[in-house]
Design an enzyme around this catalytic site. Structure first.
Site, PDB file in Angstrom:
ATOM      1  N   TYR A 298       4.727  14.557   6.859  1.00 32.71           N
ATOM      2  CA  TYR A 298       4.593  13.973   8.192  1.00 32.71           C
ATOM      3  C   TYR A 298       5.700  12.999   8.612  1.00 32.71           C
ATOM      4  CZ  TYR A 298       2.411  10.319   5.296  1.00 32.71           C
ATOM      5  OH  TYR A 298       2.161   9.365   4.341  1.00 32.71           O
TER       6      TYR A 298
ATOM      7  N   HIS B  64       1.589   6.608   1.011  1.00 32.58           N
ATOM      8  CA  HIS B  64       0.375   5.828   1.219  1.00 32.58           C
ATOM      9  C   HIS B  64      -0.285   5.507  -0.119  1.00 32.58           C
ATOM     10  CE1 HIS B  64      -3.484   4.448   2.618  1.00 32.58           C
ATOM     11  NE2 HIS B  64      -4.055   5.354   1.859  1.00 32.58           N
TER      12      HIS B  64
ATOM     13  N   ARG C 247       6.306   0.710   5.160  1.00 28.62           N
ATOM     14  CA  ARG C 247       5.731   1.248   3.923  1.00 28.62           C
ATOM     15  C   ARG C 247       6.779   2.141   3.268  1.00 28.62           C
ATOM     16  NH1 ARG C 247       1.618   5.593   4.874  1.00 28.62           N
ATOM     17  NH2 ARG C 247       3.204   6.918   3.937  1.00 28.62           N
TER      18      ARG C 247
END
Ligand SMILES: Cc1ncc(C[n+]2csc(CCOP(=O)(O)OP(=O)(O)O)c2C)c(N)n1
Ligand SMILES: [Mg+2]
Lengths: 317, 330
Positions: free
Chosen positions: B249, B240, B236
């Site tokens: 993160y 998100h 990815r």
């Protein structure tokens, strides 16, 4: 409100090592709404658990922890995603005390953001409180401001039965009121009379409280406004006292009208105070459709719709 | 279509998808779009799968499948209309952006609760089998989605009933902030064995590798009627969603245009095979940009759905309750 919930969790975790937080993205990321921000850094990964993506597992494990002496606080990222865990809630959490003859109980506070107002569409905006309130054994709470959020969460973290703690996500950032640093509790099962008047009673909760209060003050309505705070068991006494005084009631919630909390509260009032009523009990609610994305503003109750109900009741004197 | 044409076309779709992706992300930052889940990084695996399919195959896709949809012919404007939630949208503006629907192209309408499309794919495959048809069902989902009860139920039932389903796991290594190593203790493709179906892993960033695997597995599923789990390993590259801040993160990234970028990988192989040159690449990119910009400006002007549409399609026939509420609200 985010800050009030975060600091309440923090202060209880500091005192009580049986409190465990678990959920998706709540640790490192601090939660998608940042409600648990910083808590994993402070209390470690054993107490603030980033779980795999499985609500059924989160809730099921939390119930298991709870019956084993811990005090879990599971987070469901959006209330809309709770339904694979519904079986665990309805058939395990809610019935544990009853089915074990009182020998087991589930001290769990399930936190979850709910409701509309952030352009969430079908699956990030639902208000499912009635599903939970309809289940004997579950206690359902929804704060409408940061002060109550802290007080209700504090009471919840000492409560020995499962709680569904519904956080109106629309108010996460927009609602600011003074939250004292010292400990206090807002009792579970007690409503709050947030505005006083003689002509009319509003019964509402969660994200609709600021809307109703605004409408009342903007239009100089001489009305009682009851913020339920606890949806189940709702505070019947406060409702009845007000209704007996005003004789007129409007119930406001975001959730669909049919079999929403408004239905229960109207039946309750009709059973016990019909002689005091001067007009019909009215509901201003979301319609019985799914929650739309682009047309969100038409779905949510608003000032115009509330005033329409007020005018209708003004015909009765 | 000869092989060269097929791959150049695949590449063109990847570029179009990437261009659209970036356009929407920029528009979101400018407040012209409400929300979006970028696809960046997952183009090769989706297009590689799409190349292996027939027109009448059914797709139970998820919210990141823009390249897949474009490759099967879904027009750019259909996707933009959904993103805008305007009155031309197939879904009448009811769903959040990234939740597409294109029945004409056999794409199911996308839901948010992840993996809830998987058991439906098994059901659709049962219908195919029952009617003795030859098409198959492909369902897509992320690595995080393999933790759900829906994944388990769908895998188990597809295997037990011998159903023609291709389970395509788009392993982009992350489920919002959770890395795949913390999602599951075993590699995803290995789960297939426990259910009794074929399972394999492929480099989902390599269009050619992906196509080869997809073609072979789709053919087997079509011929035997049996399900398969394909784990397409990817990354990815973006956040998100437009609401997400990955710097909270993770630090590892595959920057756009770097050698791990599936578009760069495809370009390299296409050039090696002599299918394409720099001038053509440039032309494809310019054409994509022109098309996306033009369609975007055009569709942005489409008005929102009419308020009364909110009350339609709850049931085939409305009822007095909904009609009364409509009267109250409008
Ligand atoms: C049942 C459910 N729980 C939580 C969410 C919130 N959520 C949206 S996407 C996502 C992560 C999905 O990760 P993955 O399956 O790997 O797909 P990706 O987004 O990486 O493509 C989560 C937790 C959801 N949509 N559905
Ligand atoms: Mg993923």
């Amino acid at each position: 409100m985010v800050q009030a919930i975060n600091s309440t969790l923090d202060s209880f975790m500091a005192r009580d090592d049986s409190i465990i937080l678990l959920g998706e993205d709540i640790g490192k990321d601090g939660g998608v709404f940042r409600v648990t921000d910083g808590l994993q850094a402070k209390y470690g990964t054993e107490r603030v658990i980033d779980t795999p993506l499985v609500e059924l597992g989160i809730v099921g494990m939390a119930i298991g922890m709870a019956v084993s002496g811990l005090r879990p606080v599971p987070e469901i990222q959006f209330q809309d995603f709770i339904f694979t865990a519904f079986d665990q809630l309805v058939n395990q959490a809610a019935k544990m005390r009853y089915r074990s003859g009182g020998s087991y109980n589930v001290p769990m506070v399930l936190r979850t953001p709910y409701g509309g107002g952030i352009k969430g569409g079908l699956y990030h905006a639902q208000s499912g409180e009635a599903y939970f309130a309809h289940t004997a054994g579950l206690t359902v709470i929804s704060p409408s401001n940061p002060y109550d959020a802290k007080g209700l969460l504090s009471a919840s973290l000492k409560y020995n039965d499962p709680i569904i703690f519904l956080e109106p996500k629309r108010l996460y950032r927009s609602m600011k009121n003074d939250v004292p640093d010292e400990d206090y509790e807002v009792p579970i099962g007690k409503a709050s009379l947030v505005h006083e008047g003689d002509d009319l009673t509003f019964v509402t909760y969660g994200s609709m409280v600021p809307l109703v209060l605004n409408t009342v003050s903007k239009n100089n309505l001489n009305a009682d406004v009851i913020d339920l705070r606890t949806i189940m068991p709702y505070d019947g006494e406060t409702i009845l006292n007000s209704v007996k005084k005003t004789g007129k009631v409007i119930i406001v919630h975001e959730a669909p009208r049919t079999l929403g909390m408004g239905a229960e509260i109207s039946a309750f009032i009709a059973e016990r105070a019909i002689d005091y009523l001067m007009g019909p009990i009215l509901r201003v609610t979301g319609p019985d459709t799914p929650f739309p994305y682009r047309l969100e503003d038409y779905y949510m109750p608003n000032e115009t719709r509330i005033l329409k109900a007020v005018r209708k009741l003004q015909e009765y004197r | 279509m000869d092989e060269k044409e097929m791959f150049v076309n695949a590449y063109r779709t990847m570029v179009l998808a990437r261009t659209l992706d970036k356009k929407i992300v920029t528009a979101q930052r400018q407040g012209r779009v409400g929300f979006y889940t970028p696809t960046m990084g997952q183009e090769a695996l989706q297009v590689g799968m799409s190349m292996a399919l027939e027109k009448d195959d059914l797709i139970y896709e998820y919210y990141r499948d823009v390249p897949f949809m474009l490759h099967r012919g879904v027009p750019v404007e259909t996707l933009i209309d959904q993103i805008m939630g305007n009155s031309m949208d197939n879904e009448k503006g009811r769903q959040m952006p990234s939740h597409y629907s294109a029945k004409e192209y056999n794409f199911m309408s996308v839901q948010s609760p992840v993996a809830t499309n998987l058991p439906l794919a098994a059901g659709a495959a049962y219908a195919i089998k029952y009617r003795k048809k030859k098409n198959i069902v492909v369902t897509t989902f992320g690595d995080g989605s393999t933790s759900t009860p829906d994944f388990h139920a769908a895998m188990n039932m597809a295997a037990v009933f011998d159903l023609p389903v291709v389970f395509l796991c788009e392993n982009n290594k992350w489920a919002i902030s959770l890395p795949v190593e913390k999602q599951t203790k075993v590699e995803i493709w290995k789960k297939a064995e426990a259910y009794g179906m074929r399972g394999l892993k492929v480099d989902g960033n390599d269009l050619f590798a992906m196509y080869e695997v997809a073609k072979a597995e789709v053919e087997k599923t079509r011929n035997t009627g049996e399900p398969v789990l394909i784990e397409a390993v990817s990354y990815r590259m973006g956040p998100h969603s437009t609401s997400d801040d990955p710097s909270k993160y993770r630090t590892d990234t595959i920057p756009e245009g770097s050698e791990g970028d599936p578009i760069v990988i495809a370009e390299k192989k296409l050039k090696e095979k002599g299918y394409i040159d720099d001038a053509q690449i440039e032309k494809i990119k310019n054409e994509a940009k022109e098309l996306v910009d033009r369609k975007f400006e055009e569709r942005e002007k489409v008005p929102p759905p009419k308020p009364e549409t909110m009350f339609q399609d709850v049931y085939e026939n409305s009822n007095w309750i909904i009609e009364e509420e409509k009267g109250d609200i409008l």
